[in-house]
Design a protein around this motif. Structure first.
Motif, PDB file in Angstrom:
ATOM      1  N   ALA A 109       0.846  -1.157   0.189  1.00 13.48           N
ATOM      2  CA  ALA A 109      -0.062   0.015  -0.180  1.00 13.48           C
ATOM      3  C   ALA A 109       0.930   1.181   0.092  1.00 13.48           C
ATOM      4  N   LEU A 110       0.387   2.208  -0.501  1.00 12.41           N
ATOM      5  CA  LEU A 110       0.947   3.542  -0.770  1.00 12.41           C
ATOM      6  C   LEU A 110       0.685   4.459   0.567  1.00 12.41           C
ATOM      7  N   GLY A 111       1.785   4.797   1.171  1.00  9.66           N
ATOM      8  CA  GLY A 111       1.199   5.627   2.440  1.00  9.66           C
ATOM      9  C   GLY A 111       2.020   7.193   2.521  1.00  9.66           C
ATOM     10  N   LEU A 112       1.599   7.772   3.543  1.00 13.17           N
ATOM     11  CA  LEU A 112       2.154   8.992   4.168  1.00 13.17           C
ATOM     12  C   LEU A 112       1.512   8.921   5.457  1.00 13.17           C
ATOM     13  N   HIS A 113       2.493   8.455   6.348  1.00 14.41           N
ATOM     14  CA  HIS A 113       2.010   8.206   7.702  1.00 14.41           C
ATOM     15  C   HIS A 113       1.936   9.493   8.692  1.00 14.41           C
ATOM     16  N   PRO A 114       0.681   9.592   9.318  1.00 12.31           N
ATOM     17  CA  PRO A 114       0.458  11.087  10.027  1.00 12.31           C
ATOM     18  C   PRO A 114       1.864  11.303  11.082  1.00 12.31           C
ATOM     19  N   GLN A 115       2.413  10.196  11.679  1.00 11.45           N
ATOM     20  CA  GLN A 115       3.435  10.642  12.550  1.00 11.45           C
ATOM     21  C   GLN A 115       4.678  11.237  11.812  1.00 11.45           C
ATOM     22  N   LEU A 116       4.736  10.980  10.441  1.00 11.91           N
ATOM     23  CA  LEU A 116       5.926  11.629   9.752  1.00 11.91           C
ATOM     24  C   LEU A 116       5.404  12.887   8.782  1.00 11.91           C
ATOM     25  N   VAL A 117       4.218  13.163   8.912  1.00 12.88           N
ATOM     26  CA  VAL A 117       3.558  14.383   8.035  1.00 12.88           C
ATOM     27  C   VAL A 117       4.647  15.635   8.398  1.00 12.88           C
ATOM     28  N   ASP A 118       4.771  15.769   9.785  1.00 11.08           N
ATOM     29  CA  ASP A 118       5.386  17.059  10.269  1.00 11.08           C
ATOM     30  C   ASP A 118       6.730  17.336   8.892  1.00 11.08           C
ATOM     31  N   LYS A 119       7.411  16.173   8.913  1.00 13.13           N
ATOM     32  CA  LYS A 119       8.786  16.098   8.147  1.00 13.13           C
ATOM     33  C   LYS A 119       8.444  16.069   6.732  1.00 13.13           C
ATOM     34  N   TYR A 120       7.517  15.107   6.303  1.00 10.66           N
ATOM     35  CA  TYR A 120       7.455  14.733   5.041  1.00 10.66           C
ATOM     36  C   TYR A 120       6.083  15.400   4.216  1.00 10.66           C
ATOM     37  N   SER A 121       5.553  16.248   4.672  1.00 15.53           N
ATOM     38  CA  SER A 121       4.186  16.562   4.084  1.00 15.53           C
ATOM     39  C   SER A 121       4.605  17.140   2.615  1.00 15.53           C
ATOM     40  N   HIS A 122       5.818  17.329   2.219  1.00 16.62           N
ATOM     41  CA  HIS A 122       6.145  17.790   0.841  1.00 16.62           C
ATOM     42  C   HIS A 122       5.900  16.981   0.163  1.00 16.62           C
ATOM     43  N   GLU A 123       5.995  15.425   0.562  1.00 11.78           N
ATOM     44  CA  GLU A 123       5.783  14.272  -0.330  1.00 11.78           C
ATOM     45  C   GLU A 123       4.577  13.914  -0.746  1.00 11.78           C
ATOM     46  N   ILE A 124       3.767  14.608  -0.523  1.00  9.17           N
ATOM     47  CA  ILE A 124       2.257  14.566  -0.904  1.00  9.17           C
ATOM     48  C   ILE A 124       2.164  14.357  -2.334  1.00  9.17           C
ATOM     49  N   SER A 125       3.078  15.415  -3.120  1.00  4.59           N
ATOM     50  CA  SER A 125       3.010  15.424  -4.407  1.00  4.59           C
ATOM     51  C   SER A 125       3.582  13.849  -5.116  1.00  4.59           C
ATOM     52  N   LEU A 126       4.631  13.326  -4.546  1.00  4.33           N
ATOM     53  CA  LEU A 126       5.048  12.106  -4.889  1.00  4.33           C
ATOM     54  C   LEU A 126       3.955  11.012  -4.794  1.00  4.33           C
ATOM     55  N   TRP A 127       3.362  11.242  -3.411  1.00  2.00           N
ATOM     56  CA  TRP A 127       2.213  10.313  -3.182  1.00  2.00           C
ATOM     57  C   TRP A 127       1.327  10.244  -4.623  1.00  2.00           C
ATOM     58  N   LYS A 128       0.705  11.658  -4.814  1.00  2.00           N
ATOM     59  CA  LYS A 128      -0.186  11.834  -5.722  1.00  2.00           C
ATOM     60  C   LYS A 128       0.406  11.029  -7.353  1.00  2.00           C
ATOM     61  N   GLU A 129       1.633  11.429  -7.304  1.00  2.00           N
ATOM     62  CA  GLU A 129       1.998  10.817  -8.894  1.00  2.00           C
ATOM     63  C   GLU A 129       1.981   9.361  -8.723  1.00  2.00           C
ATOM     64  N   TYR A 130       2.181   8.558  -7.517  1.00  2.00           N
ATOM     65  CA  TYR A 130       2.204   7.019  -7.374  1.00  2.00           C
ATOM     66  C   TYR A 130       0.843   6.452  -7.508  1.00  2.00           C
ATOM     67  N   LEU A 131      -0.164   7.353  -7.126  1.00  2.00           N
ATOM     68  CA  LEU A 131      -1.575   6.869  -6.934  1.00  2.00           C
ATOM     69  C   LEU A 131      -2.113   6.019  -7.792  1.00  2.00           C
ATOM     70  N   PRO A 132      -1.892   6.414  -9.180  1.00  2.00           N
ATOM     71  CA  PRO A 132      -2.507   5.340 -10.247  1.00  2.00           C
ATOM     72  C   PRO A 132      -1.946   4.018 -10.143  1.00  2.00           C
ATOM     73  N   GLN A 133      -0.810   3.700  -9.582  1.00  2.00           N
ATOM     74  CA  GLN A 133      -0.200   2.308  -9.499  1.00  2.00           C
ATOM     75  C   GLN A 133      -0.749   1.547  -8.672  1.00  2.00           C
ATOM     76  N   THR A 134      -1.582   1.735  -7.675  1.00  2.00           N
ATOM     77  CA  THR A 134      -2.061   0.768  -6.696  1.00  2.00           C
ATOM     78  C   THR A 134      -3.408   0.936  -6.334  1.00  2.00           C
ATOM     79  N   ARG A 135      -4.008  -0.028  -5.945  1.00  2.00           N
ATOM     80  CA  ARG A 135      -5.351  -0.207  -5.405  1.00  2.00           C
ATOM     81  C   ARG A 135      -5.135   0.092  -3.838  1.00  2.00           C
ATOM     82  N   TYR A 136      -4.109   0.019  -3.046  1.00  2.00           N
ATOM     83  CA  TYR A 136      -4.310  -0.078  -1.907  1.00  2.00           C
ATOM     84  C   TYR A 136      -3.490   1.237  -1.306  1.00  2.00           C
ATOM     85  N   ILE A 137      -3.954   1.892  -0.322  1.00  2.00           N
ATOM     86  CA  ILE A 137      -3.508   3.051   0.144  1.00  2.00           C
ATOM     87  C   ILE A 137      -3.431   3.001   1.972  1.00  2.00           C
TER      88      ILE A 137
END
Ligand code: MN
Length: 251
Positions: free
Chosen positions: A62-90
Motif C-alpha cells: 500500500a502507498l502511504g504517508l504516515h500521519p506521524q511523519l507528516v511534520d517532516k514529509y508533508s511535501h512528499e504529498i506530490s510524490l504520493w499523488k504521482e504514484y497513486l495510479p499504480q496501486t489499489r491499496y493506500i
C-alpha cells in the motif's frame, strides 16, 4: 478477484519493509499463504515495495504517508499523488492527535484531506487508516470526502468510542484488529460491539506493543482465537468469517 489463502489467515496491516529482512518476510508469507497488506510510511518507500510485491500471490503493498511523519514529509504529498495510479491499496494514512504528534495536527489534516479527495476522484481504492485520538475527525473527513461508492476504508487499530464505532459502521468501514487491542477490556468491548461481517485481522508488525515475529502467523492466530471468544464462535468459524470479509472488501 479470487483470494486464495490455504491457511485462511489475514494480516491486513503490517510494515514488512521495516523488518530486518523485508524480502524474506514477503517470501515467508507467500509460502504460508498469509494474505498480507504491507503498508508504507512515506511515498519514497513505494517503488521498492511495489517491485518486491509485484508478482506475489498473497502479499499486496500500500502507498502511504504516515500521519506521524507528516511534520517532516508533508511535501512528499506530490510524490504520493504521482504514484497513486499504480496501486489499489493506500496506507498508512490518517491522523494522530497524540501528544507527540499534535503539533503537526493542522498539517496532518491538510494532507489527509488531499489523500481522501484524490482517492475519491480515482475511485476503487482500499485505505488502511490510522486514527489515534482523532476518531471523530477522521470519520467526519471520510464522511465528507470519500463516499463509500468511491472507496473503501479499513480502520486500523481503531480506539474510538462505541458511538464513533457505530458511525464508522454506518459509513461502511471495516476494522482490522491486532493482538494488542485484545489485551485491554476497552478494546475487547469495542471489538465485541462490531458487526462480525466488518472485522479483519492485522499484526501492525513490527510495531505492536508486543514483538511480532516477521511471519505474523502466531499473532494472527492469537487474534483470531481472541475474536472467536468475543463473538461466541469456534476458531475455525472466525477464520472463515475473516476470509469472507476480506473477499467482500476486495470484491
Ligand atoms: Mn502501522
Amino acid at each position: 478477484m479470487m483470494v486464495s489463502s490455504p491457511t485462511g489467515l489475514v494480516d491486513f496491516h503490517c510494515h514488512l519493509d521495516l523488518y530486518p529482512d523485508f524480502e524474506s518476510a514477503v517470501e515467508q508469507r507467500e509460502r504460508d499463504g498469509l494474505f498480507t497488506l504491507t503498508v508504507t510510511t512515506t511515498p519514497k518507500a513505494w517503488p521498492h515495495n511495489r517491485d518486491i510485491t509485484e508478482a506475489t500471490r498473497h502479499v499486496r503493498s500500500a502507498l502511504g504517508l504516515h500521519p506521524q511523519l507528516v511534520d517532516k514529509y508533508s511535501h512528499e504529498i506530490s510524490l504520493w499523488k504521482e504514484y497513486l495510479p499504480q496501486t489499489r491499496y493506500i496506507g498508512e494514512v490518517g491522523l494522530d492527535a497524540g501528544p507527540r504528534f499534535y503539533k503537526s495536527f493542522e498539517k496532518q489534516k491538510e494532507v489527509f484531506a488531499q489523500i481522501l479527495s484524490a482517492c475519491a476522484l480515482s475511485g476503487g481504492k482500499i485505505l488502511s487508516i490510522h486514527s489515534v485520538r482523532s476518531s471523530k475527525i477522521v470519520l467526519d473527513m471520510i464522511e465528507s470526502r470519500l463516499p463509500s461508492t468511491r472507496g473503501r476504508v479499513v480502520l486500523h487499530w481503531f480506539t474510538g468510542t462505541p458511538s464513533e464505532a457505530k458511525k464508522a459502521v454506518e459509513l461502511g468501514c471495516y476494522f482490522s484488529i491486532n493482538p494488542t487491542m485484545l489485551n485491554k477490556n476497552r478494546g475487547r468491548k469495542l471489538v465485541q460491539s462490531l458487526p462480525i461481517v466488518r472485522v479483519l485481522t492485522e499484526t501492525d508488525g513490527p510495531f505492536t506493543g508486543e514483538i511480532i515475529a516477521q511471519d505474523g502467523t502466531t499473532a494472527v492466530l492469537n487474534t483470531v482465537a481472541g475474536m472467536a471468544q468475543l463473538f461466541g464462535k469456534e476458531e475455525e468459524e472466525m477464520r472463515t468469517a475473516v476470509i469472507a470479509n476480506l473477499r467482500s472488501l476486495l470484491q
